[in-house]
Structures are given as C-alpha cells and as structure tokens.
Design a protein around this motif. Structure first.
Motif, short mmCIF file in Angstrom:
data_model
loop_
_atom_site.label_atom_id
_atom_site.label_comp_id
_atom_site.label_asym_id
_atom_site.label_seq_id
_atom_site.Cartn_x
_atom_site.Cartn_y
_atom_site.Cartn_z
N PHE A 163 0.81 -1.22 0.00
CA PHE A 163 0.00 0.00 0.00
C PHE A 163 0.85 1.28 0.00
O PHE A 163 0.31 2.37 0.15
N LEU A 164 2.17 1.14 -0.16
CA LEU A 164 3.01 2.35 -0.12
C LEU A 164 2.65 3.29 -1.27
O LEU A 164 2.21 2.84 -2.33
N GLU A 166 4.34 6.33 -3.71
CA GLU A 166 5.64 6.85 -4.10
C GLU A 166 5.85 8.24 -3.53
O GLU A 166 4.90 9.00 -3.35
N LYS A 217 -6.79 -4.85 -2.25
CA LYS A 217 -5.80 -3.95 -2.87
C LYS A 217 -6.44 -3.16 -4.01
O LYS A 217 -6.30 -1.93 -4.09
N ASN A 221 -7.24 1.10 -3.96
CA ASN A 221 -6.84 2.05 -5.00
C ASN A 221 -8.05 2.68 -5.68
O ASN A 221 -8.05 3.87 -6.00
N SER A 266 -6.83 18.63 -8.70
CA SER A 266 -5.58 18.67 -9.47
C SER A 266 -5.88 18.53 -10.96
O SER A 266 -7.03 18.44 -11.38
N CYS A 273 -0.47 3.05 -11.13
CA CYS A 273 -1.41 2.07 -10.58
C CYS A 273 -2.89 2.43 -10.58
O CYS A 273 -3.71 1.57 -10.88
N PHE A 335 4.64 12.31 -11.84
CA PHE A 335 3.19 12.26 -11.59
C PHE A 335 2.81 12.82 -10.23
O PHE A 335 1.65 13.10 -9.96
N LYS A 336 3.81 13.01 -9.36
CA LYS A 336 3.61 13.68 -8.08
C LYS A 336 4.98 14.10 -7.58
O LYS A 336 5.99 13.70 -8.18
N ARG A 439 -1.82 22.48 -9.73
CA ARG A 439 -1.71 21.86 -8.40
C ARG A 439 -2.12 22.80 -7.27
O ARG A 439 -1.98 22.45 -6.10
C1 UGA Z 1 -1.18 5.05 -4.81
C2 UGA Z 1 -1.80 4.74 -3.45
O1 UGA Z 1 -1.85 5.96 -2.69
C3 UGA Z 1 -0.97 3.70 -2.70
O2 UGA Z 1 -1.62 3.36 -1.47
C4 UGA Z 1 -0.84 2.45 -3.57
O3 UGA Z 1 -0.04 1.50 -2.92
C5 UGA Z 1 -0.23 2.83 -4.90
O4 UGA Z 1 -1.05 3.84 -5.55
C6 UGA Z 1 -0.14 1.69 -5.86
O5 UGA Z 1 -0.86 0.72 -5.75
O6 UGA Z 1 0.68 1.86 -6.76
P1 UGA Z 1 0.84 6.52 -5.69
O7 UGA Z 1 0.19 6.33 -7.02
O8 UGA Z 1 2.28 6.23 -5.56
O9 UGA Z 1 0.10 5.62 -4.59
O10 UGA Z 1 0.64 8.02 -5.20
P2 UGA Z 1 -0.62 8.84 -4.65
O11 UGA Z 1 -0.16 9.70 -3.53
O12 UGA Z 1 -1.77 7.97 -4.36
O13 UGA Z 1 -0.97 9.79 -5.87
C7 UGA Z 1 -1.53 9.29 -7.06
C8 UGA Z 1 -1.92 10.46 -7.96
O14 UGA Z 1 -3.04 11.15 -7.42
C9 UGA Z 1 -0.83 11.52 -8.15
O15 UGA Z 1 -0.82 11.97 -9.47
C10 UGA Z 1 -1.26 12.61 -7.20
O16 UGA Z 1 -0.76 13.86 -7.56
C11 UGA Z 1 -2.77 12.54 -7.34
N1 UGA Z 1 -3.49 13.10 -6.18
C12 UGA Z 1 -3.35 12.56 -4.95
C13 UGA Z 1 -4.38 14.16 -6.38
O17 UGA Z 1 -4.53 14.66 -7.50
N2 UGA Z 1 -5.05 14.66 -5.30
C14 UGA Z 1 -4.93 14.14 -4.05
O18 UGA Z 1 -5.59 14.64 -3.12
C15 UGA Z 1 -4.05 13.06 -3.87
#
Ligand code: UGA
Ligand code: NAD
Length: 459
Positions: A163-164, A166, A217, A221, A266, A273, A335-336, A439
């Motif tokens: 669940f981490l 990035e 899982k 997501n 955003s 994922c 992507f972030k 953003r």
């Molecule tokens: C996400 C999940 O948060 C993890 O728990 C999961 O393990 C992971 O997918 C996975 O299965 O790969 P991740 O994609 O690394 O993690 O990063 P997030 O922080 O979830 O951000 C995903 C996207 O959503 C980014 O583009 C971020 O900028 C965007 N985001 C996030 C928003 O636009 N608004 C928000 O409030 C949060």
C-alpha cells in the motif's frame, strides 16, 4: 517456518524499497532482490547511492546501511530462488496492450513467468508471496502452475499487497496503517507476519483469506482514486459558481466520516497504478456480468481523463485560442512530487495535446531526465520522435525554461516551485504572462500582484 533467507523477484518501485526496509528491520534475514533487467541491478549496486534507479526520500540511506550486509541485488535469479525459504513476486502487472482484455485487463505474463521460473528451479519447500497487485483469484493460477510444473516441492501461496505511495514509500513502509496477509496456511501466514513483526505491531497485521486480500488492494486504489475524481468533478462546478474548491474540501474534510486526506483538486491523478487497477476492476466486474458495477468504477477514469483534457483546453482558449508556435513552460513532469516516476503522469497527456496544437514545450523537473520525457511522449506515438525532440526541450534551470514563455503550466507540486523568484520569472516572460496552476500551490494574490494572469483548479 523460521525465515532466514528471502528472495524478491522484481527490483522496481515496490521491490526495492520494501525489501530494503525488511532487510533493515531484520538483520538476521538475508534478502536478495533479483531482476532480469541487468542495467537496473547495476544501478542498485552503484557505489554512488545518488545513482540508484529509484528516487525516494530516505531510500539511499537505508540501501547504504544494509547493502552488502544482508541486502543484495543480483541478476542470478535461479540461485536466489533456490537459496530462499520465502519468495516475493514483485514484478510489473501493466494493463494489457494486446489480445483479449486489451486496454483493460492486467497483463499477468510477468507473474506467470516468475511462477514457472520458481517451479522449474526450486528444490525445497517455499512460501510464495504475491506482492504485485493482482486480479482477484490470481493465487489460484499461480498455485496451479507451481503444483503442476514443479518438482514435487510444496508451495504455500500468500497475498501480501503493498500500500506504499511513491514519494513517501519509506515512511509508509516504516509506519504502515496496516499490513495485509491473505492465505490458507496458518504457518505460512505467521512466518510472514513474523518478518513484519520486527517493526509492525501485531494488531496492524491483518490476516484474511487470499481472495479478500487480493480484492482489498484493487478496492483501496479504486476508493482513493474515486476521491480525487470526486473532488475534481466538484472543482469544475466551483469554476462555474465562484465557489472555491479548497474551501469546499476543507469544509467537507472536517467531517470525520469523510476525512481530510486525498481531497486536493488537481490536473488529474497519474501514476502507474490507479488507472491500471481501476481498469482491471472494471474488467473483472464485466467478466462476471456486473455491468452496473463496472460502469460505476469506469466513471472515475472518465472523469480523470476529462480533468486532464479540460486543463489543456482551458490553457489554449485563454491564450486567445491558439498556442501554435508559443513557448509553454511546464514545471514538473513526474506524476507527483518527491519521485522520479512519470508513469501515466498528467503532464504527458497535457503536453501531447498542446503539441498537437503546435505549441513549443519547455520542461523543468528536478528529478526527471530529458531521455525519460522524450520516451514518455514517443510512447504515445502521436508524432515522430524527431518532432517530439524538436518541439520539447528539457531544462535544468527553471528560469531558462520560463524565459520568453507565454505561459507556465504547473504540473507537479514540487515544494521548490513555491520558493522560486516569481518576479524574475515574470520579468523574463512574454506579456501578458499566464500561469496555469494545475496543483493549486501558488498564492493567487501574490502572483497577481507581480502581474501574472493566474488561474488554478476549482477557483
Ligand atoms: C497510490 C496509493 O496511494 C498507494 O496506497 C498504492 O499502494 C499505490 O497507488 C499503488 O498501488 O501503486 P501513488 O500512485 O504512488 O500511490 O501516489 P498517490 O499519492 O496515491 O498519488 C496518485 C496520484 O493522485 C498523483 O498523481 C497525485 O498527484 C494525485 N493526487 C493525490 C491528487 O490529484 N489529489 C490528491 O488529493 C491526492
Ligand atoms: P516496476 O516496473 O518498477 O518493477 C518491476 C520489475 O520487475 C522490473 O524491474 C522488471 O524488470 C522486473 N521483472 C519483470 N518480469 C520479471 C521476471 N520474470 N523476472 C525477474 N524480474 C522481472 O514495477 P513496480 O512499480 O515496482 O510495481 C510492481 C507491482 O507492485 C505492480 O503489480 C504494481 O501494481 C504494484 N504496486 C506498485 C506500487 C508503486 O507505487 N509503484 C505500489 C503498490 C503496488
């Protein structure tokens, strides 16, 4: 079974950080991460830890501390499989690009190859742990391959999804909300629970059946992505009604039933994922004939695509309906923030749209290389590689990227962007100087006081 030797197949964004933390917290366990990609393994073994293939805050320090002691990176897959009692499968499971389920289902060929590899070489009993994100009921296929092609060796299959996120991977691994272990064999479950038990309290280690674990899982997501699409849907309504999406998010987030996290409007979510896992969920639902369920989740993706598109549409219409020949500076390509990962980054799609309108793009991202930016655009196959090279330039200095630009588009929420000398950027730009803050990280009043024409999401 007492675990003394772990093998992890797949030295990627999950395998690398997860195993590094397991090694750090279990000095008595030898952990070997293997991969078919020799270049990636060489980078993991680079003396200079700033050259690791993955950028994650805190990762380099842990690799430095454990590498060569009880953490190893290798291309000798068979040897590592044989030496271990527990094998994590942490390979990529992208969306299929061919055949049945193209564009929707998860491509399980890499996972199957791992299972066949294990079956071929294993000479002693193994616990096989699904770390990759997999469709519900994949464990059955893995078990069938192992049992039918193996050498009489006994296998226990566990599902242990990761669940981490990035950018915060190390923090997430060190302090997980929960660790999920699905399985049939209690012994195998407890063996894995003991590995995590070195630093995670037992009440945070959930034991379920395999299918609940696999499905949890995908569901986690889907729920997370759904929140982003929900707030992004409201952001468009805010723009029509003079409501402010930041204020709305704050107001609803203080309701403890809703919660405040993951409500940042955003340009749309990216990453390797969310999209792939929801498409997979949609595909699974449809394959059981659950069309309403499939349509419901598909809408999360439809809205996300819409959000990316309306960002670039808005940019073009604001620039007097043409960006042809105009320089647009894109700040951020990842992507972030805090990652060098660009998979499915909204920046790629926004850039592609602007390029189709003949814009010239200048990219600045503190962690993404020029080569990566070009590969991302070339992968879309919208135009020739030469054209992409011609139209998209990458800069190591943000002020150079912004020089003579008609507009700035903020694509990633890197903290350093807030601290830029925005007056200097403004002075170097064509006028009127536009900022499209995808953003919502800059202060509107401050930007307008400098002279920028500033627009953001949902305001
Ligand atoms: C996400 C999940 O948060 C993890 O728990 C999961 O393990 C992971 O997918 C996975 O299965 O790969 P991740 O994609 O690394 O993690 O990063 P997030 O922080 O979830 O951000 C995903 C996207 O959503 C980014 O583009 C971020 O900028 C965007 N985001 C996030 C928003 O636009 N608004 C928000 O409030 C949060
Ligand atoms: P990745 O592409 O970064 O890494 C996968 C690695 O597996 C690659 O280096 C590839 O060379 C290797 N590989 C593929 N087939 C192999 C084989 N047969 N033998 C040896 N090595 C092989 O992928 P990732 O981002 O680490 O994701 C891995 C899995 O974890 C996916 O299922 C993903 O959905 C899931 N996941 C990812 C994240 C994330 O933040 N990236 C978070 C949670 C879960």
């Amino acid at each position: 079974m007492k675990i003394t030797n772990i093998c992890c197949i797949g030295a990627g964004y999950v395998g690398g950080p997860t195993m590094a933390v397991i090694a750090k917290k279990n000095p008595h366990i030898k952990v070997t991460i293997v991969d078919i990609n020799a270049e990636r393994i060489a980078a993991w073994n680079d003396e200079d830890v700033s050259k690791l293939p993955i950028y994650e805050p805190g990762l380099a320090e842990i690799v430095k501390e454990t590498r060569g002691k009880n953490l190893f990176f290798s291309t000798e897959i068979d040897k590592a499989i044989n030496a271990s009692e527990m094998i994590f499968i942490s390979v990529n499971t992208p969306t299929k690009t061919y055949g049945k389920g193209k564009g929707m289902a998860a491509d399980l060929k890499y996972v199957e190859l791992c299972a066949r590899n294990i079956a071929e070489v294993a000479k002693s009993d193994k616990i096989v742990v699904e770390k990759s994100t997999l469709p519900v009921r994949t464990a059955q296929a893995i078990k069938s391959i192992l049992d039918n092609t193996g050498n009489g060796v006994k296998y226990s299959i566990l599902s242990n999804p990761e669940f981490l996120a990035e950018g915060t991977a190390i923090e997430d691994l060190l302090n997980p909300d929960r660790v999920l272990i699905g399985g049939e064999s209690e012994d195998a479950i407890e063996s894995l629970a003991n590995v995590y038990g070195s630093w995670v309290s037992q009440d945070r280690i959930l034991r379920t059946n395999v299918w609940s674990s696999e499905l949890s899982k995908l569901t986690a997501n889907a729920f997370l992505a759904q929140r982003i699409s929900s707030i992004n849907a409201i952001s468009e309504l805010c723009e029509k009604t003079e409501a402010n999406v930041g204020e709305v998010a704050r107001a609803i987030g203080m309701d403890s039933r809703i919660g405040s996290k993951f409500l940042n409007a955003s340009i749309g979510f990216g990453g390797s994922c969310f999209q792939k896992d929801i498409l997979n969920l949609v595909y699974i639902a449809r394959s059981y004939g659950l069309n309403e369920v499939a349509d419901y989740w598909e809408q999360v993706i439809i809205l996300n695509d819409h959000q990316k598109r309306r960002f670039s549409d808005n940019l073009i219409s604001t620039l007097y309906n043409t960006v042809s020949g105009k320089k647009i500076a894109m700040l951020g390509w990842a992507f972030k923030k805090d990652t060098n990962d660009t998979r499915e980054s909204a920046a790629i799609y926004v850039a592609d749209h602007l390029l189709s309108e003949q814009a010239h793009i200048a990219v600045y991202d503190p962690k993404v290389s020029e080569e990566r930016t070009q590969l991302d655009l070339n992968y879309l196959n919208t135009r020739s590689e030469e054209e992409n090279k011609d139209l998209v330039k990458t800069y190591s200095d943000p002020y150079e990227a912004a020089k003579d630009a008609h507009a700035i588009a903020i694509m990633t929420e890197w903290d350093e962007f807030k601290a830029f000398d925005w007056q200097k950027i403004y002075d170097g730009m064509k006028k009127p100087a536009f900022i499209f803050d995808g953003r919502n990280i800059l202060d509107q009043k401050e930007m307008e006081a400098i002279g920028f024409e500033y627009s953001s999401i949902g305001k």
